[in-house]
Design a protein around this motif. Sequence first.
Motif, short mmCIF file in Angstrom:
data_model
loop_
_atom_site.label_atom_id
_atom_site.label_comp_id
_atom_site.label_asym_id
_atom_site.label_seq_id
_atom_site.Cartn_x
_atom_site.Cartn_y
_atom_site.Cartn_z
N VAL A 70 69.82 17.40 63.05
CA VAL A 70 68.51 17.49 62.39
C VAL A 70 67.67 16.31 62.88
O VAL A 70 68.10 15.17 62.84
N ASN A 71 66.48 16.62 63.34
CA ASN A 71 65.72 15.59 64.03
C ASN A 71 64.23 15.75 63.73
O ASN A 71 63.80 16.77 63.21
N ASN A 72 63.47 14.73 64.07
CA ASN A 72 62.01 14.78 63.94
C ASN A 72 61.56 15.16 62.54
O ASN A 72 60.69 16.00 62.37
N PHE A 73 62.16 14.55 61.56
CA PHE A 73 61.75 14.88 60.20
C PHE A 73 60.84 13.82 59.61
O PHE A 73 60.79 12.68 60.10
N VAL A 74 60.09 14.22 58.61
CA VAL A 74 59.07 13.36 58.02
C VAL A 74 59.24 13.34 56.51
O VAL A 74 59.29 14.40 55.87
#
Length: 413
Positions: free
Chosen positions: A358-362
Motif C-alpha cells: 500500500v503506497n502513496n496514501f494521504v
Amino acid sequence: MINQYCRVVFLIGIVCAEIIKAPSSSPFYNVVTECGAYGNGENDDTNAIANCTNLLTETGGVLYFPPGNYLLSRTIYLSNIVKKKHLSKCEGWASTILWTFDANVFEFSQQAVEITIEHLRFFSTNVAKSKTSAAMMFTSGLVRSFIFHVLITSEGNANAYPGSGIISKDVTDTTTFRDCLLWQITGTGIQIGYGSEVRIAGGRIIGIGNRHDGSIGIHVTGNNGGVHVDSTDVIGLETGLLLDMSNGQGSNREIFITQATFDSDNRGIAVNDSSYISVAGLWAASSDTDQIWVAPGQSNPLLVIAGGTIFNGGVYGGNIDCTTQCNGITVNSGSFSINGVDIRNNQGKGIWVPNGNVNNFVITGNKIFDNNVPYLFINPNAQYLFTNNICNSNGALVKNASFGTVKADNLGC
Ligand SMILES: *[C@@H]1O[C@H](CO)[C@@H](O)[C@H](O)[C@H]1NC(C)=O
Ligand SMILES: *[C@@H]1O[C@H](CO)[C@@H](O)[C@H](O)[C@H]1NC(C)=O
Ligand SMILES: *[C@@H]1O[C@H](CO)[C@@H](O)[C@H](O)[C@H]1NC(C)=O
C-alpha cells in the motif's frame, strides 16, 4: 369519520386513478376483487395471487393489494411479464404478504425485468428462512426499476427470521431501492449484480446482531459502477457493505457512500476488489474486526474518505483479539486518502496499513484519539503524507519510520 373515510377514498382515487385510466396496455388488477384473494391472513391466497400475476404475463399492468394479510404458502414465479408492470400498494404497509414457507416469495426469472414495487410489507412467519430464501429474487436481472418503501421483517420473531431481502443476480442497472426497511436479515439484505447506476437511498438493513452469521447488508457482486448508498443504515450484520467479484464479472467500479451508517457489524465496509470508493460523511462504528477493510491482493482499490467518524471498534468484546482486530481502517492493497475524520475509541488500531504494497496514501486533518494504537504503517519505505493530524489519549503511540515520507505538522502524533 365520514370525512376521514372520504379523504381516504379520495386519496386512493388520486393515487390509483391515473393508473386506472392508463391505456389498456396497463390494466389494474385488484388481487381481491379480480383474482379472489381473501387477504384475511387465514385462507391461502397463493393460487389467487399467482393467477393475478399470470395476468401480467398477458397484459402487463398494475397488481393492487388492498389492505389485508395475504398468506402465501409457496413461491410465486413471474416470467414473461409484459413490461412496466407494477406491484402496487396504495395504503402504506397495510398490505402484508405473510411469508410462511422457506423459499423465495416472488421469483422473477425474466431477463432484465423492469418493475415498480411499492408500499408492501413482507412479514416472515411460521419458519426461519434459509439465507438463500428472499422476499424478492431476480434471477436474470433487474433494470430501470424502482423498489420503494418495502418492509421485510419477522417483527423480531426469532423462530421466523427472514433470510434475504432483495436479490438481483444478473444485470442490475438503473434501479433505485428507496426507503426499504429490512429487519432481522440473516442472509443478504440487498444484492446487486453487474451494471451501473444503482441507488440504495435511505432505509435500513438490520441483521440480528450476531455479527458472525455470514449475513451481508449490501452485496455488490462485481462489475457494477455508479453504485450509490445514500443515508442508509446498515447494522448488526457480519458484513455491512461487501464489494467483491463473486459474480465472476470482474471488479466493481465507482462506489459512492454518502452519510451512511455502518454500525455493530463484524466488518462495516469490506472491499474485496479494486473498486474506487468515495465516502463522504461516514459513520462507521462498533464493529468487531474492522470498520473499514480493504482486502490484500487486489490490483488497485482506491478508497477516499472525507469527513465522518470511525468509532468504537471492538466495543462488544467477547472473543475478539484486538491485537489484530477492533480496527478503525485497515488497508491491505491499493491506496487511500482520509481527511477530516474523527478516528476514535478503537480498541485495536485507528489506521492500520499492514501490507507493504500500500503506497502513496494521504492522511490529513484527522483527529485520532482514544484508540489503543492510533496508527501503524508496516512499510517504512512507503510514500505517504501524514500531516495536520491531532492525536491524543491513544494507548500506544506508534512513531514508526518515515523514510521517503512527509510526516509533518501533527500534534501529539
Ligand atoms: C386460478 O386460475 C385457475 C385457472 O383459471 C382456476 O381454475 C383457479 O380456480 C384459480 N384459483 C383461484 C384461487 O382463483
Ligand atoms: C474475497 O474474495 C476472495 C475471492 O476473490 C474470497 O476467497 C474471499 O473469501 C473473499 N473475502 C471476503 C471477506 O469476502
Ligand atoms: C517499525 O518498522 C519496522 C521496519 O519495518 C518494523 O520491524 C517494526 O516492527 C515497526 N515497529 C512497530 C512498532 O510496528
